[in-house]
Design a protein around this motif. Structure first.
Motif, short mmCIF file in Angstrom:
data_model
loop_
_atom_site.label_atom_id
_atom_site.label_comp_id
_atom_site.label_asym_id
_atom_site.label_seq_id
_atom_site.Cartn_x
_atom_site.Cartn_y
_atom_site.Cartn_z
N UNK A 1 0.84 -1.19 0.00
CA UNK A 1 0.00 0.00 0.00
C UNK A 1 0.88 1.25 0.00
N UNK A 2 0.43 2.26 -0.73
CA UNK A 2 1.17 3.51 -0.71
C UNK A 2 0.94 4.23 0.62
N UNK A 3 1.60 5.35 0.81
CA UNK A 3 1.55 6.04 2.09
C UNK A 3 0.14 6.49 2.46
N UNK A 4 -0.63 6.94 1.48
CA UNK A 4 -1.99 7.42 1.75
C UNK A 4 -2.91 6.32 2.25
N UNK A 10 -3.66 -1.90 5.87
CA UNK A 10 -3.17 -2.82 6.89
C UNK A 10 -4.31 -3.26 7.80
N UNK A 11 -5.18 -2.33 8.15
CA UNK A 11 -6.35 -2.67 8.98
C UNK A 11 -7.25 -3.65 8.25
N UNK A 12 -7.48 -3.42 6.98
CA UNK A 12 -8.35 -4.30 6.20
C UNK A 12 -7.76 -5.70 6.07
N UNK A 13 -6.47 -5.80 5.79
CA UNK A 13 -5.86 -7.12 5.66
C UNK A 13 -5.80 -7.85 7.00
N UNK A 14 -5.57 -7.12 8.09
CA UNK A 14 -5.57 -7.75 9.42
C UNK A 14 -6.96 -8.27 9.76
N UNK A 15 -7.99 -7.48 9.44
CA UNK A 15 -9.36 -7.90 9.69
C UNK A 15 -9.70 -9.16 8.89
N UNK A 16 -9.31 -9.17 7.63
CA UNK A 16 -9.59 -10.33 6.77
C UNK A 16 -8.88 -11.57 7.29
#
Length: 101
Positions: A1-4, A10-16
Motif C-alpha cells: 500500500x502507498x503512504x496514503x 493494513x487494517x483491512x488485511x488484518x481484519x480479513x
C-alpha cells in the motif's frame, strides 16, 4: 500500500486474516468429522492457487520505493510472467548505491 492508504490497507488485511482464521477454527472440527482427511485437500488447493496467483499476477518490487511501486503496478500488465520492463532508479537510490549518505 502507498503512504496514503497504508493504515487502512493494513487494517483491512488484518481484519480479513482474523475473520478467515476464525472461520477455519469454527469449521475444522465439523469438516474433519464429516469428510475426514479430504478436508486437507482444501488447504492444498488454496496453497497452490495462492502460489500461482503470486507467480502470475504480482510483480517483484524489491528495492523499489513506495512511489516507484505505485508507478510499476500501473504500468505492468495483469500477467507479469516474462515482463521485463525496468523503472529508472531515483536519485536517492543512486546515491545509496554509490555509498553517499
Amino acid at each position: 500500500f502507498n503512504t496514503d492508504l497504508r493504515a487502512k490497507g493494513t487494517a483491512l488485511t488484518s481484519m480479513a486474516a482474523w475473520i478467515a482464521n476464525f472461520m477455519i477454527g469454527q469449521v475444522t472440527s465439523i469438516a474433519l468429522e464429516n469428510i475426514g482427511w479430504r478436508y486437507y485437500i482444501v488447504f492444498a488447493v488454496c496453497g497452490f492457487t495462492n502460489a500461482l496467483f503470486f507467480f502470475l499476477v504480482l510483480p517483484e518490487t524489491a528495492g523499489r520505493t513506495l512511489e516507484e511501486s505505485d508507478a510499476y503496478f500501473r504500468e505492468t500488465p495483469w500477467i507479469v510472467v516474462g515482463h521485463t520492463k525496468k523503472l529508472k532508479s531515483t536519485e536517492r537510490e543512486e546515491q545509496l548505491a554509490r555509498g553517499i549518505l
